[in-house]
Enzyme design. Structure first.
Site, mmCIF file in Angstrom:
data_model
loop_
_atom_site.group_PDB
_atom_site.id
_atom_site.type_symbol
_atom_site.label_atom_id
_atom_site.label_comp_id
_atom_site.label_asym_id
_atom_site.label_seq_id
_atom_site.Cartn_x
_atom_site.Cartn_y
_atom_site.Cartn_z
ATOM 1 N N GLY A 168 33.007 45.358 41.759
ATOM 2 C CA GLY A 168 32.512 44.087 41.233
ATOM 3 C C GLY A 168 33.326 43.618 40.042
ATOM 4 O O GLY A 168 33.601 42.416 39.886
ATOM 5 N N ASP A 169 33.754 44.560 39.195
ATOM 6 C CA ASP A 169 34.558 44.202 38.020
ATOM 7 C C ASP A 169 35.929 43.694 38.461
ATOM 8 O O ASP A 169 36.481 42.766 37.869
ATOM 9 C CB ASP A 169 34.702 45.413 37.087
ATOM 10 C CG ASP A 169 33.346 45.968 36.674
ATOM 11 O OD1 ASP A 169 32.392 45.166 36.588
ATOM 12 O OD2 ASP A 169 33.239 47.182 36.469
#
Lengths: 308, 308
Positions: B248-249
């Site tokens: 997600g990052d």
């Protein structure tokens, strides 16, 4: 001064979680840190008993700095840890608040170089000059020779200083052969050393391997001692419930402090059993409860056996 | 420069154990540490993509010092973390080598005082002066007001700088209302925000709550975007197996870097999906595999939906 050696000192971290569920994510509700490693625990109990104590071993990196900082908060313990380049280990205890059970994770410890080991030996000899007794405690960090404790026992003996050795496995086997004043195995460590699971014959066998006295921890049942003066069993008046973390280290502190005070074996064992019980009964792992200590030490039952 | 904000920065510790058995003792066979917290991860991916990045947030105590030291080893990230008196949190991932599964423990983070929060706001405004885009990422440490992200979004918007907000729960709900350029919830965070588990209507609902664009992570199925220019779904050519930590990052870094380069939505989503896939496929958690990135970004499938 009593000298305690913790070659593999640690930062003991405790996490509390509502319930431990493997392979899920947990919010840690409480995180605490204390300086650790068996010899450091022994030092703190000795200091609480009013003894002058110096703690040596290795400390390195950011974690080592935290250990030293926390140790500095205990005015009774003099920090004589030797710096190492690699980082001091952490141990992590995860306490499941639903069951009260603990899951433990132990990092292996810093890689000690031959130069650092040589530096430690020099420091150890210097510290021995002011010591009345020595406790050698716990595991060896990577890089330290497996015969390390045998070297440290012989050096102390050459200086006329009694040594208590509390370790396990091959480090214990080799250390015992160097004839320490005392060893304090638990039942599992004793079985590994002697091959026997029967405490009395195994305790006597361990003496024949070189230790002048063997004090075996029997958990809630107390201590069994085989010495040149005879054999004793010492038991608390009743089993105490609580956290056994650090109970063995408190027993070492009790044995060593009583030795330096010139007490006889029944008195040494009484103090060790009472301190162990007070540690099991303390609210925080590795601390001891002074009230339980005072209460139990009046009622420890010491039974003499056949001459060891 | 792109500015990333990690109010609850962390030291990410990973332990490997042969097999996780609750309520027993484990010898940790491998322990690694890296600077963490979502915004720090985003910063490192942006730096690897060749962007100038500044990382701010809070760092304090011995753990904060280690985070800063490790961050200094990444020449692409400028450290603008603001000191706090309390200690930066650790996160611990225990990897069971037998099953490959991970058990996660997250400390809550440092207690931030009102004076520290005020100091951060001043620093944030200074840093905005040189920023082309801002990523606000992760949880709020104790003491930071729950409306913190709304304040940070408004301040950036007032300075004309686009903001991507990646958080959850009440911090997300309040932050969205301040009208950030983008939010990037996963399915669970989106369901918590909107009350709906159906990704397309929920993504559109989140836009109506204030975000100019909502990019929902659908895990291995890719990303779903609702924007003023339309709706798109972007999917990798095939599902990739591996560790989803940090995926997600990496998507946030992809979206933000493509935004600052003036790319359109299909190109932004393509980059984000390829970086996510390359992160899942990397040998170490939170890193990305450059070869997978190059390979996947040529074959991401972007499908346009109805106008959002």
């Amino acid at each position: 001064m009593i000298l305690t050696v913790t070659l593999n000192a640690a930062l003991d971290v405790t996490y509390r979680v509502p319930r431990l569920l493997p392979h899920t994510s947990h919010r840690v509700t409480g995180a605490t840190e204390r300086p650790g490693g068996k010899g450091v625990n022994v030092a703190r109990v000795l200091a609480a008993l009013g003894h002058q104590v110096t703690a040596t071993g290795f400390a390195g990196g950011a974690v080592g700095a935290v250990v030293r900082e926390l140790l500095a908060a205990d005015p009774g313990v003099t920090d004589a840890l030797v710096p190492c380049a690699d980082t001091t280990r952490r141990t992590l205890a995860v306490v499941d608040e639903a069951s009260g059970d603990t899951t433990q994770f132990n990092e292996p410890g810093p890689q000690i170089t031959p130069a650092e080991w040589a530096r430690f030996l020099t420091r150890y000899e210097e510290l021995l000059a002011g010591a009345r007794a020595v406790a050698l405690c716990g595991s060896l960090p990577p890089g330290v020779p497996v015969g390390a404790y045998a070297v440290l026992v012989r050096t102390a003996r050459a200086a006329g200083i009694p040594v208590l050795l509390d370790t396990s496995g091959e480090a214990l086997r080799r250390g015992v052969a160097a004839r320490p004043e005392m060893i304090k195995p638990n039942a599992a460590e004793l079985a590994e050393l002697t091959g026997s699971r029967d405490p009395l014959p195994a305790t006597r066998d361990a003496r024949r391997r070189g230790a002048h006295a063997v004090v075996t921890s029997l958990g809630p049942a107390g201590l069994l001692a085989a010495t040149a003066d005879g054999t004793w069993q010492a038991a608390p008046p009743r089993p105490l419930s609580g956290n056994p973390t650090g109970a063995g280290d408190s027993a070492v502190a009790g044995l060593l402090s009583a030795l330096t005070e010139g007490l006889d074996w029944p008195a040494r064992l009484t103090r060790a059993v009472a301190l162990s019980a007070a540690t099991v009964h303390a609210p925080a792992a590795g601390e001891f409860d002074p009230r339980t200590y005072e209460e139990v030490r009046g009622s420890v039952k010491v039974t003499a056996g056949q001459a060891g």
